[in-house]
Design a protein around this motif. Structure first.
Motif, PDB file in Angstrom:
ATOM      1  N   LYS A  33       0.808  -1.302  -0.095  1.00 43.93           N
ATOM      2  CA  LYS A  33      -0.098  -0.097  -0.137  1.00 43.93           C
ATOM      3  C   LYS A  33       0.843   1.365  -0.091  1.00 43.93           C
ATOM      4  CE  LYS A  33      -3.856  -1.851   2.622  1.00 43.93           C
ATOM      5  NZ  LYS A  33      -4.574  -1.648   3.950  1.00 43.93           N
ATOM      6  N   PRO A  34       1.628   1.466  -1.071  1.00 47.37           N
ATOM      7  CA  PRO A  34       2.532   2.459  -1.142  1.00 47.37           C
ATOM      8  C   PRO A  34       2.056   4.014  -0.996  1.00 47.37           C
ATOM      9  CG  PRO A  34       2.183   1.630  -3.336  1.00 47.37           C
ATOM     10  CD  PRO A  34       1.638   0.772  -2.532  1.00 47.37           C
ATOM     11  N   ASP A  35       0.757   4.003  -1.111  1.00 53.50           N
ATOM     12  CA  ASP A  35      -0.028   5.263  -1.109  1.00 53.50           C
ATOM     13  C   ASP A  35      -0.744   5.426  -0.003  1.00 53.50           C
ATOM     14  OD1 ASP A  35      -1.620   3.415  -1.685  1.00 53.50           O
ATOM     15  OD2 ASP A  35      -2.701   4.580  -3.376  1.00 53.50           O
ATOM     16  N   LEU A  36      -0.588   4.606   1.166  1.00 55.17           N
ATOM     17  CA  LEU A  36      -1.248   4.913   2.497  1.00 55.17           C
ATOM     18  C   LEU A  36      -0.933   6.215   3.034  1.00 55.17           C
ATOM     19  CD1 LEU A  36      -2.907   2.857   4.285  1.00 55.17           C
ATOM     20  CD2 LEU A  36      -1.043   2.450   5.559  1.00 55.17           C
ATOM     21  N   GLN A  37      -1.887   6.796   3.386  1.00 54.85           N
ATOM     22  CA  GLN A  37      -1.758   7.957   3.946  1.00 54.85           C
ATOM     23  C   GLN A  37      -2.134   7.986   5.208  1.00 54.85           C
ATOM     24  OE1 GLN A  37      -0.025  10.692   2.770  1.00 54.85           O
ATOM     25  NE2 GLN A  37       0.529   9.682   0.765  1.00 54.85           N
ATOM     26  N   LEU A  38      -1.680   9.166   5.935  1.00 53.62           N
ATOM     27  CA  LEU A  38      -2.127   9.449   7.172  1.00 53.62           C
ATOM     28  C   LEU A  38      -3.659   9.721   7.029  1.00 53.62           C
ATOM     29  CD1 LEU A  38      -1.919  10.597  10.227  1.00 53.62           C
ATOM     30  CD2 LEU A  38      -1.566  12.648   9.078  1.00 53.62           C
ATOM     31  N   ASP A  39      -4.231   8.890   8.164  1.00 55.71           N
ATOM     32  CA  ASP A  39      -5.852   9.251   8.369  1.00 55.71           C
ATOM     33  C   ASP A  39      -5.863  10.402   9.220  1.00 55.71           C
ATOM     34  OD1 ASP A  39      -8.308   9.337   9.330  1.00 55.71           O
ATOM     35  OD2 ASP A  39      -8.506   7.144   9.757  1.00 55.71           O
ATOM     36  N   GLU A  40      -6.206  11.440   8.700  1.00 52.56           N
ATOM     37  CA  GLU A  40      -6.128  12.905   9.613  1.00 52.56           C
ATOM     38  C   GLU A  40      -7.070  12.827  10.712  1.00 52.56           C
ATOM     39  OE1 GLU A  40      -4.433  15.374   8.505  1.00 52.56           O
ATOM     40  OE2 GLU A  40      -3.842  14.749   6.559  1.00 52.56           O
ATOM     41  N   SER A  41      -8.313  12.149  10.680  1.00 57.22           N
ATOM     42  CA  SER A  41      -9.352  12.289  11.531  1.00 57.22           C
ATOM     43  C   SER A  41      -8.348  11.271  12.765  1.00 57.22           C
ATOM     44  CB  SER A  41     -10.314  11.363  11.271  1.00 57.22           C
ATOM     45  OG  SER A  41     -10.187  10.071  10.791  1.00 57.22           O
ATOM     46  N   TYR A  42      -7.990  10.122  12.422  1.00 57.78           N
ATOM     47  CA  TYR A  42      -7.269   9.427  13.357  1.00 57.78           C
ATOM     48  C   TYR A  42      -6.108  10.264  14.230  1.00 57.78           C
ATOM     49  CZ  TYR A  42      -4.916   5.545  15.536  1.00 57.78           C
ATOM     50  OH  TYR A  42      -4.172   4.762  16.459  1.00 57.78           O
ATOM     51  N   ALA A  43      -5.277  11.022  13.352  1.00 55.15           N
ATOM     52  CA  ALA A  43      -4.148  11.688  13.990  1.00 55.15           C
ATOM     53  C   ALA A  43      -4.817  12.877  14.989  1.00 55.15           C
ATOM     54  CB  ALA A  43      -3.578  12.454  12.881  1.00 55.15           C
ATOM     55  N   GLU A  44      -6.163  13.347  14.568  1.00 52.13           N
ATOM     56  CA  GLU A  44      -6.381  14.543  15.170  1.00 52.13           C
ATOM     57  C   GLU A  44      -7.081  14.037  16.661  1.00 52.13           C
ATOM     58  OE1 GLU A  44      -8.606  16.640  12.805  1.00 52.13           O
ATOM     59  OE2 GLU A  44      -7.012  17.378  11.414  1.00 52.13           O
ATOM     60  N   ALA A  45      -7.723  12.765  16.410  1.00 51.44           N
ATOM     61  CA  ALA A  45      -8.484  12.482  17.658  1.00 51.44           C
ATOM     62  C   ALA A  45      -7.448  11.916  18.558  1.00 51.44           C
ATOM     63  CB  ALA A  45      -9.146  11.096  17.204  1.00 51.44           C
ATOM     64  N   ILE A  46      -6.111  12.075  18.421  1.00 56.89           N
ATOM     65  CA  ILE A  46      -5.199  11.655  19.473  1.00 56.89           C
ATOM     66  C   ILE A  46      -5.688  10.569  20.592  1.00 56.89           C
ATOM     67  CG2 ILE A  46      -3.690  12.530  21.288  1.00 56.89           C
ATOM     68  CD1 ILE A  46      -4.319  15.106  20.459  1.00 56.89           C
ATOM     69  N   PRO A  47      -5.876   9.276  20.155  1.00 56.06           N
ATOM     70  CA  PRO A  47      -6.643   8.405  21.091  1.00 56.06           C
ATOM     71  C   PRO A  47      -6.135   8.509  22.367  1.00 56.06           C
ATOM     72  CG  PRO A  47      -5.813   7.522  19.205  1.00 56.06           C
ATOM     73  CD  PRO A  47      -5.369   8.821  18.864  1.00 56.06           C
ATOM     74  N   SER A  48      -6.672   8.646  23.500  1.00 58.50           N
ATOM     75  CA  SER A  48      -6.168   8.563  24.744  1.00 58.50           C
ATOM     76  C   SER A  48      -6.034   6.989  24.927  1.00 58.50           C
ATOM     77  CB  SER A  48      -7.067   9.124  25.688  1.00 58.50           C
ATOM     78  OG  SER A  48      -8.186   8.575  25.584  1.00 58.50           O
ATOM     79  N   PRO A  49      -4.960   6.834  26.003  1.00 64.85           N
ATOM     80  CA  PRO A  49      -4.910   5.417  26.142  1.00 64.85           C
ATOM     81  C   PRO A  49      -6.137   4.728  26.182  1.00 64.85           C
ATOM     82  CG  PRO A  49      -3.567   6.556  27.521  1.00 64.85           C
ATOM     83  CD  PRO A  49      -4.462   7.590  26.788  1.00 64.85           C
ATOM     84  N   ALA A  50      -6.314   3.487  25.391  1.00 62.25           N
ATOM     85  CA  ALA A  50      -7.472   2.931  25.487  1.00 62.25           C
ATOM     86  C   ALA A  50      -8.197   2.241  26.612  1.00 62.25           C
ATOM     87  CB  ALA A  50      -7.433   1.538  24.005  1.00 62.25           C
ATOM     88  N   PRO A  51      -9.260   2.444  26.801  1.00 67.34           N
ATOM     89  CA  PRO A  51      -9.656   1.882  27.998  1.00 67.34           C
ATOM     90  C   PRO A  51      -9.352   0.329  27.850  1.00 67.34           C
ATOM     91  CG  PRO A  51     -11.423   2.222  26.561  1.00 67.34           C
ATOM     92  CD  PRO A  51     -10.434   2.935  26.044  1.00 67.34           C
TER      93      PRO A  51
END
Lengths: 186, 237
Positions: free
Chosen positions: A88-106
């Motif tokens: 998947k050479p064009d796999l890009q950053l998932d912006e929403s994922y980056a912005e959501a800064i997952p806090s440590p998963a419960p």
């Protein structure tokens, strides 16, 4: 038997030892490569590459290289990123994922085997300022380039390395006490 | 951009082949980068536990182990996954088609050497592959020679960058010398930036010799057993 003893046996082509090592790490390694790939097929392919590498002796571990676990995860991460780039050479950053800064998963984790390690790193992460948590995740899990980390965090390129360095230093400090002791016993 | 600034991109595998080889040459001589890489790697084993739990697919274990052990059967006699010398330097006079295959193989070796970053920091206990000596080459461009050891076999690895372009059948030839007397230890051609890599496995007699110099010459053709061209890079061992 310790990981290192098992690894030594694997080096001597002991199939049982490889299976034991597999059983010991399957769940956490799979979770880790899934985190990187977000793709079940690719994750399984990565797992296979990792164990082929272990079995065939590609990349040699010895105790002077630090903890076996870090070596194993570093090697696995490398293999996985390689695969992602190929498939998947064009796999890009998932912006929403980056912005959501997952806090440590419960910790809904049902496993108990890795619970202790998980709790330790989560606790250590929680001690970090949010922007440092973000940079750690972007770097380790998204495998972003320095430029993309800068973009995602909205900081100058030249600041990225310093922030990572600071985050790692803090993490190490929080982890150093209990995790290191633990490793010796394992 | 300062070479040290490429560490993150190296760690996350964003460098091109060229950049990576150059960065690894830098890494071999930069204590700060070695330490920072080690720290980045040391924490992988910790942050991995931040991964969201994921249920392994059913049957994955059997599939993987079957494939792993099947892989092994097809390996037959050859030693598993050991880097083989890349250069057919002895007899073939044909111009090597492309250095990329060689670079990839060198890359594979360098990965196992320093990709994991531990090795350079732990040279005192060689087991498996270990770098025994890292020597910057001096002369017309930049380069590094590494002496490595794997399972009792010694290897000479030479990386260059910025060498002059070659013409037609010319190659860059690496030599090991003792008391002024050379043996050929691999030839390479460079890419458009003058980057080249060669890995040479010393045989048992060569391994026991106490070489005092490594040198690179530009030769009119592949396969010379004694140097004709001038030395472009060299270093004392």
């Amino acid at each position: 038997m310790t990981d290192i003893e098992l690894y030594e046996r694997v080096r001597n082509k002991d199939k049982q030892a490889l299976e034991t090592l597999y059983d010991r790490y399957e769940r956490i390694l799979y979770a880790f490569v899934m985190q990187l790939t977000k793709d079940r097929d690719l994750a399984e392919e990565a797992m296979q590459e990792v164990f082929i590498k272990l079995w065939r002796g590609g990349g040699v571990y010895d105790e002077s290289k630090g903890k076996f676990k870090s070596w194993l995860f570093t090697m696995s991460r490398h293999v996985t990123i390689d695969l992602i780039r190929k498939r998947k050479p064009d796999l890009q950053l998932d912006e929403s994922y980056a912005e959501a800064i997952p806090s440590p998963a419960p910790s809904v984790e049902t496993e108990v085997e890795w619970q202790e390690e998980r709790t330790q790193i989560e606790t250590a992460m929680a001690e970090l300022p949010v922007e440092q948590q973000q940079v750690v995740r972007l770097m380790y899990f998204q495998g972003l380039s320095q430029q993309k980390i800068a973009d995602a965090c909205g900081i100058p390129l030249g600041t990225v390395k310093g922030r990572i360095r600071l985050a790692l230093k803090q993490l190490r400090r929080h982890l150093s006490n209990d995790l290191n002791d633990k490793e010796v016993e394992r | 951009m300062n070479a040290c600034d490429q560490l993150i991109d190296y760690f996350n595998q964003h460098l091109t082949e060229d950049e990576r080889i150059r960065f690894e040459a830098h890494l071999a001589t930069c204590q700060t980068c070695q330490e920072e890489l080690e720290q980045l790697e040391a924490l992988v084993g910790g942050v991995a536990f931040l991964s969201e739990p994921a249920e392994p697919p059913s049957g994955m274990k059997a599939r993987i182990l079957d494939n792993v052990f099947a892989e092994d059967k097809t390996e037959t006699e050859s030693k598993p996954d050991e880097p083989t010398p890349i250069t057919p330097f002895t007899s073939t006079k044909k111009k090597q088609k492309t250095p990329w295959g060689a670079l990839a193989l060198a890359a594979a070796l360098m990965l196992s050497l320093i990709g994991n970053g531990y090795l350079l920091l732990n040279q005192e206990e060689p087991s498996g592959i270990a770098l025994t000596e890292t020597v910057p080459l001096e002369g017309e461009s930049e380069g590094v020679a590494y002496l490595a050891e794997q399972d009792g076999q010694r290897q000479l690895i030479v990386q260059t960058n910025g060498l002059d372009a070659l013409e037609a059948n010319e190659v860059y030839q690496v030599w090991l010398l003792k008391d002024g007397s050379p043996i050929p230890t691999g030839a390479f051609v460079t890419d458009d930036k003058g980057n080249g890599t060669v890995i040479y496995t010393l045989d048992s007699t060569e391994s026991e010799t106490d070489w005092d110099t490594v040198a690179v010459t530009k030769e009119p053709e592949r396969g010379n057993t004694a140097p004709e061209g001038d030395i472009v890079l060299s270093a004392s061992l």
